[in-house]
Design an enzyme around this catalytic site. Structure first.
Site, short mmCIF file in Angstrom:
data_model
loop_
_atom_site.label_atom_id
_atom_site.label_comp_id
_atom_site.label_asym_id
_atom_site.label_seq_id
_atom_site.Cartn_x
_atom_site.Cartn_y
_atom_site.Cartn_z
N THR A 295 -14.13 5.40 1.32
CA THR A 295 -14.20 5.12 -0.26
C THR A 295 -15.25 3.89 -0.19
OG1 THR A 295 -12.08 3.88 -0.10
CG2 THR A 295 -12.06 5.99 -0.56
N ALA B 208 -5.45 -1.72 -5.97
CA ALA B 208 -4.69 -0.42 -5.84
C ALA B 208 -5.58 0.42 -6.06
CB ALA B 208 -3.43 -0.47 -6.57
N ALA B 209 -6.90 0.22 -6.33
CA ALA B 209 -7.99 1.44 -6.59
C ALA B 209 -7.87 2.50 -5.61
CB ALA B 209 -9.15 0.91 -7.01
N GLY B 210 -8.01 2.08 -4.33
CA GLY B 210 -7.84 2.88 -3.26
C GLY B 210 -6.45 3.66 -2.91
N LYS C 122 0.90 -1.17 0.06
CA LYS C 122 -0.07 0.19 0.03
C LYS C 122 1.04 1.18 0.00
CE LYS C 122 -3.74 -2.52 2.19
NZ LYS C 122 -4.21 -2.88 1.05
#
Ligand code: RIB
Length: 314
Positions: A232, A263-265, A51
């Site tokens: 989100t 990995a969108a967040g 992350k």
């Protein structure tokens, strides 16, 4: 944004990420396996992730000058992760190499509905210690925005947030992965708390599936002392409860055909941080992060999916 924003939306702001670096081992399968089940997958890839690394790459590709505080192992994965960050122009002078622990890894399964399940093994990420944060006070002082997640030790995250607060920097905490509620004394150190729906559910003790659930969670987390809360919600967008607002707003995401949400967040957070660091208004930074994340879910992998600034529409 907080009053600390620089009013210069054309310059590249500085973002410092304190966080994890993992080598992602990604299998594509028709669905996520059941307990005890062996499933045949149909593709495999090994790509840079974590992350912290993903958020650093996102912030760099989306317009910020980025520095990374982290730790890799003295192994092939570590060398690959470090050189991929350097290739993005990210300052790795505060990236340590452990002599004892292997580089962190993440085992990721992505199903045909583009959902994922992830198991991480921290390895060298566990060696991102508070002492390493203390040694990087100058780097933190130069940052416009400091970004942390929860894949490094809790005491390190607290030290980074506390340094950010003491130095008058804008702090972002992505409480991911969230295993339990956050310590009460962290909230006043956080300018932007950005959980996804699962993490917001863990932090508040109430499951979240709708924007209305997210609104309740955002109020509960802001009441604990976070200055701004952005939950989100994947394809449903975000719920943003900002400083000075009595009530927040549900902001839907652009509609896209998702192939991989990994990995969108992280892309949202990196894009949001980059835009805040440039001095943009918070609402603009949120919308920019949403457009970047919408592009990321149309591509496979963690870091390979993250778009560049010139790909994100105005
Ligand atoms: O948010 C996605 C990331 O979570 C992956 O890249 C994996 O490494 C885990 O940290």
């Amino acid at each position: 944004m907080t009053d600390k924003a620089k009013p210069n939306p054309t310059s590249r702001g500085r973002v410092t990420v304190v966080g994890s670096l993992n080598m992602d081992l990604v299998a594509r399968a028709p669905r996520l396996p059941l307990p005890g089940e062996t499933l045949a997958g149909h593709a495999f890839a090994q790509v840079p992730g974590g992350k912290g690394g993903n958020q650093a790459v996102a912030a760099a590709r989306l317009g910020a000058q980025v520095a990374m505080i982290g730790c890799v192992g003295n192994d092939t994965n570590g060398a690959t992760l470090k050189s991929s960050l350097e290739a993005e122009g990210i300052d790795c002078t505060a990236l340590a190499t452990s002599e004892h622990a292997p580089t962190g890894v993440a085992l990721i399964i992505v199903d045909d509905a583009s959902q994922n399940a992830i198991v991480i093994v921290a390895g060298s990420n566990a060696e991102v210690t508070p002492e390493r944060i203390g040694a990087q006070e100058d780097m933190l002082a130069q940052a416009d925005v400091i970004v942390c997640q929860l894949e490094t030790p809790a005491e390190t995250v607290r030290a980074a947030l506390a340094a950010g607060r003491r130095l008058g920097r804008t702090t972002i905490l992505n409480p991911a992965p969230a295993a339990s509620a956050l310590p009460a004394d962290w909230f006043p150190l956080v300018d932007y708390l950005i959980p996804n729906e699962l993490e917001a559910g863990t932090l508040t003790g109430a499951p979240i599936s709708t924007p209305d659930d997210a609104r309740r969670a955002a109020h509960a987390l802001k009441a604990k002392g976070a200055r701004n809360v952005i939950v989100t919600l994947g394809g449903q967008g975000v719920y943003a409860l900002l400083h000075g607002d009595d009530d927040g707003r549900h902001l839907p995401s652009p509609k896209v055909e998702a192939v991989d949400t990994t990995a969108a967040g992280d892309t949202f957070i990196g894009g949001f941080a980059a835009e805040l660091a440039r001095g943009s208004a918070v609402a603009d930074a949120i919308a920019f992060g949403q457009r970047a994340a919408a592009l990321a879910v149309t591509r496979e992998g963690a870091q390979p999916s993250i778009p560049h600034r010139n790909e994100v529409s105005k």
